[in-house]
Every structure is written in C-alpha cells, then in structure tokens.
Design an enzyme around this catalytic site. Structure first.
Site, PDB file in Angstrom:
ATOM      1  N   PRO A 212       0.802  -1.232   0.000  1.00  0.00           N
ATOM      2  CA  PRO A 212       0.000   0.000   0.000  1.00  0.00           C
ATOM      3  C   PRO A 212       0.834   1.281   0.000  1.00  0.00           C
ATOM      4  O   PRO A 212       0.408   2.284  -0.587  1.00  0.00           O
ATOM      5  CB  PRO A 212      -0.834  -0.127   1.277  1.00  0.00           C
ATOM      6  CG  PRO A 212      -0.978  -1.602   1.466  1.00  0.00           C
ATOM      7  CD  PRO A 212       0.345  -2.177   1.044  1.00  0.00           C
ATOM      8  N   TYR A 213       1.991   1.268   0.648  1.00  0.00           N
ATOM      9  CA  TYR A 213       2.841   2.456   0.633  1.00  0.00           C
ATOM     10  C   TYR A 213       3.234   2.816  -0.794  1.00  0.00           C
ATOM     11  O   TYR A 213       3.044   3.951  -1.245  1.00  0.00           O
ATOM     12  CB  TYR A 213       4.089   2.219   1.492  1.00  0.00           C
ATOM     13  CG  TYR A 213       5.138   3.300   1.369  1.00  0.00           C
ATOM     14  CD1 TYR A 213       4.830   4.622   1.646  1.00  0.00           C
ATOM     15  CD2 TYR A 213       6.444   2.990   0.978  1.00  0.00           C
ATOM     16  CE1 TYR A 213       5.796   5.615   1.531  1.00  0.00           C
ATOM     17  CE2 TYR A 213       7.408   3.970   0.866  1.00  0.00           C
ATOM     18  CZ  TYR A 213       7.077   5.283   1.142  1.00  0.00           C
ATOM     19  OH  TYR A 213       8.031   6.268   1.019  1.00  0.00           O
ATOM     20  N   GLY A 214       3.774   1.847  -1.527  1.00  0.00           N
ATOM     21  CA  GLY A 214       4.171   2.090  -2.910  1.00  0.00           C
ATOM     22  C   GLY A 214       2.983   2.425  -3.800  1.00  0.00           C
ATOM     23  O   GLY A 214       3.070   3.292  -4.677  1.00  0.00           O
ATOM     24  N   LYS A 217       1.828   6.039  -3.151  1.00  0.00           N
ATOM     25  CA  LYS A 217       2.758   6.987  -3.761  1.00  0.00           C
ATOM     26  C   LYS A 217       2.578   7.038  -5.279  1.00  0.00           C
ATOM     27  O   LYS A 217       2.633   8.115  -5.889  1.00  0.00           O
ATOM     28  CB  LYS A 217       4.198   6.611  -3.409  1.00  0.00           C
ATOM     29  CG  LYS A 217       4.640   7.015  -2.019  1.00  0.00           C
ATOM     30  CD  LYS A 217       4.860   8.512  -1.918  1.00  0.00           C
ATOM     31  CE  LYS A 217       5.498   8.904  -0.596  1.00  0.00           C
ATOM     32  NZ  LYS A 217       5.727  10.360  -0.508  1.00  0.00           N
TER      33      LYS A 217
END
Length: 412
Positions: A212-214, A217
C-alpha cells in the site's frame, strides 16, 4: 374593634421595578455591544484585508519562498536546513504526528532572523486549513515530503496510507492550482517500482508496486502527472531509495516515536540495539534469491538526498516534468548493512533471523545516470560505515531524541 383598618403590608417590589428594568436593559445593551464588537473583530481578523503583512505573505525579488510539508520529519527537516543555508525563505507545515517539534526548534535557533523560517501546525488532510495557509503566504514552490512511510505499517493500515499520501497530495495540489504556486518537488519512492525483474532500476522501469505504501505513492504521482498535462506547473518527482545518515554537523538526526520503532528504518533498529533499548536486531527474511539470502537495498545518505531536491528545485521549468531516481547505484545486503553498523557503533549487536516481512521485495537498487546527466547530481556520501558513524554520533548524544528531558518534552 375600633373601626380602624389594619394597614396592608407594603410592597417595595412595585416601587423598585422600573429602575431595575432600566438597569437590566442597560446591561443587556452593553452585552450586545460587546458581542457585536467581538464578532466584528473576528470577521476582520479572518478577512485577507486585515491580515498584517509579513515577509512570508509577500513575494520579494531575489528570494524564493519554499513551503516544506512534513518539515519536522527526518528528511523534511534536513531539507529545510539545506534550504535555509542556501538563503531560501522556508515555511514548514507539519501536524507533528510523525515529525518532531524539537527539529523545528533547532532550525529556529540556527536561523532566528525575521523572514527566514516559520512553522505552521496544520494537517494537510484539512482542505480549509491548507487553503488558508496558501492564501496568507506567498509561496514560490512546494517541497512535499509529508507522508507516513513504513512499508510494514502500510500492509496493516492501508486506508491510512491512501488517505495520508494520496488524498493529502491531492489537497496540496488543488491549493497550489487555486493560489498560483507553479513549482512542485514531490518526494516519492522506489517502492512504486515493486519488485522489478531487471536490475538496476531506471526511470523507465515499469511501476508495479506490491504494498500500500508504494501504491499510494504511485497514485499520488499519477494525479500530479495527469494535472501537469494541462498546466504550466514545473514538476520534479524524486523516487529515492533507502535513506540513512544525518546532518554531518550534528544538528539534526532521526528520532522516530518509540511506538513506531518496529516499523522504522533498519539503521534506527541497529542503533536501538547498540544502545540497549532493544535486546537485539531482528532481520526479517533470509531466504530471498540474493547472494546471502537477505534483502538488497540502495542506501542513500540524507545529505545527498536533500542536495538532489535543491538541484531539482533550481532546474525546475514551467510546463516540464522531471522524474529521477535518487540512489547510489549500488546495492548492499541487509547482512552487509548490519556488519557496517557493528563497526560504526563498536557494539557487537545481537541478531535474530526471522521470517519475511509482508510487502518486502528481494532486491532494489538504482541506476542514477539520468539525474547525474540532467541535474549534475551524484551521491557523495557513499561510504556506508561513515554515514552510519555520523548518524550514530547524533543518536548517542540524543538518546531521548530531541527531548533533552521529560519536563522539556512536555512543553512541545
């Protein structure tokens, strides 16, 4: 009976009533007048015409005013320091959910002159607050660092990451468009690439994020790129790799909140183990398809990273988009990193090898040739042990982070 009537009790209330009523009416008028006065002052203070002009509220020839979102955080504070050293005017906006007001205080002490630095406590998820900030300040550019940024945490709290990263970036971009701020330097990540089939990673490597972080972004990048197609905004997107180090002069460092240590950078975990805060270092994953079985990463010193941001700001051009990887171009395994950390700290750190962490990938390192060619940027602090020694020196002298004592911490 003598025929005399008994006198009735005299009522004084009837005699006093007119005077009391007048007093009450007078007091009511005073109260009403006071309330109207307060209301008028509130309206005037919140109107743009009433705002007292400051150096931050007007454009000044020869001075570039940069909004640094997340400027109280690790990378953002180092970027603010560099901008201030280079004579930029800086406004930091941070809600301090991950940042440290202690870092802001250090910057204020270093640059106390009027018109150099201001701090605004605000949440980028509040569009009204963000628009007020843009309305009251004359920004020339935005460096957007503010974000939650832990891969492991993102797999546990994905909605938080999409809101904090993607939605908040949209709020900032909308405010920039509404108020005519034409330059954006966006802090992105190599996590948008996911786990490429081919190394090293170039800017043309397909973006297939796996956590989810990538993903958050990449979504933010997509929003910026779509908007830029019909805008004259100057955009620079910097996808950087694993950040280490600290200010060489020892003014700033990395100080994550204790409850976030589990999700933090490997350097922080190494230092915590060396300081005895935790019993040892947990290396998650030893069965990756790499030479020693541990993950391979490209470790970039924070001083080099902020230098890339400043160079990107200087080279940003209207109606142009620049996308750059920011790394050393060399991958180091986690086991290599741990050995370098042991040497940097002088402590024989205990290491426990555990199962993989969800959302991680085996091997990621950059091809920085584009940023070298177009921005004349090359990493200078490439000695892993020396970068860790610099960070370790700050950690040893700031074992409570920026809080020199618990009593001082309460004032923050």
């Amino acid at each position: 009976m003598n025929g005399l009537t008994r006198p009735r009790p005299r009522s004084f209330s009837g005699m006093d009533y007119p005077e009391t009523k007048k007093k009450r009416n007078f007091a009511g008028k005073i109260l009403l007048a006071a309330m109207l006065t307060v209301l008028c002052i509130y309206i005037l203070k919140n109107s743009s015409s009433f705002t007292t002009p400051t150096p931050f509220s007007r454009h000044e020839p020869g001075v570039t005013h940069v909004l640094v979102t997340g400027g109280a955080g690790f990378i953002g504070s180092h970027a603010a320091l560099r901008l201030l050293k280079d004579s930029y005017r800086v406004t930091i906006v941070d809600n301090l959910s991950r940042g440290n007001f202690g870092a802001v205080k250090v910057l204020q002490e270093q640059f106390p002159e009027p018109g150099r630095l201001q701090f605004i406590y605000a949440d980028l998820g509040d569009p009204k607050a963000v628009n007020k900030i843009f309305r009251e300040n004359a920004f020339d550019a935005v460096m957007h660092f503010a974000a939650v940024a832990y891969v492991g945490e993102s797999t546990l709290e994905p909605l938080r990451y999409y809101h904090n990263i993607t939605s908040n970036t949209l709020v900032v971009l909308e405010a920039m468009a509404a108020h005519g701020v034409k330059t954006l330097i966006y802090s992105s990540t190599c996590a948008t690439y996911g786990e490429p089939l081919k190394m090293p990673i170039t800017e043309d490597t397909p973006q297939i994020p796996i956590n989810p972080y990538g993903k958050a972004k990449k979504m933010a990048e997509d929003i910026i790129l779509d908007f830029s197609k019909n805008s004259d905004m100057a955009v620079m997107i910097l996808r950087y790799f694993n950040v280490i180090g600290s200010d060489p002069e020892g003014r700033l460092g990395e100080a994550p909140r204790p409850e976030l240590r589990e999700h933090g950078r490997i350097s922080g975990a190494c230092f915590d183990a060396a300081l005895g805060i935790i019993p040892g270092l947990k290396v998650k994953g030893t069965d990756y398809s790499t030479a020693d079985g541990t993950c391979i990463r490209d470790y970039i010193d924070v001083t080099d990273l902020v230098d890339a941001h400043v160079k990107a700001l200087a080279k940003a051009q209207p109606s142009k988009v620049g996308i750059y990887n920011v790394g050393t171009g060399k991958g180091r395994s986690v086991k290599e990193f741990v050995e370098a950390c042991k040497k940097a700290t002088g402590v024989e750190i205990k290491v426990d090898f555990l199962e993989r962490r969800p959302g991680d990938y085996a091997e990621v390192y950059s091809d920085p040739s584009k940023i070298n060619r177009e921005l004349n940027w090359t990493a200078q602090y490439t000695n892993l042990q020396e970068s860790l020694q610099t960070a370790w020196k700050w950690q040893k002298s700031h074992q409570n982070g920026y809080r020199r004592s618990m009593s001082l911490a309460l004032t923050y």
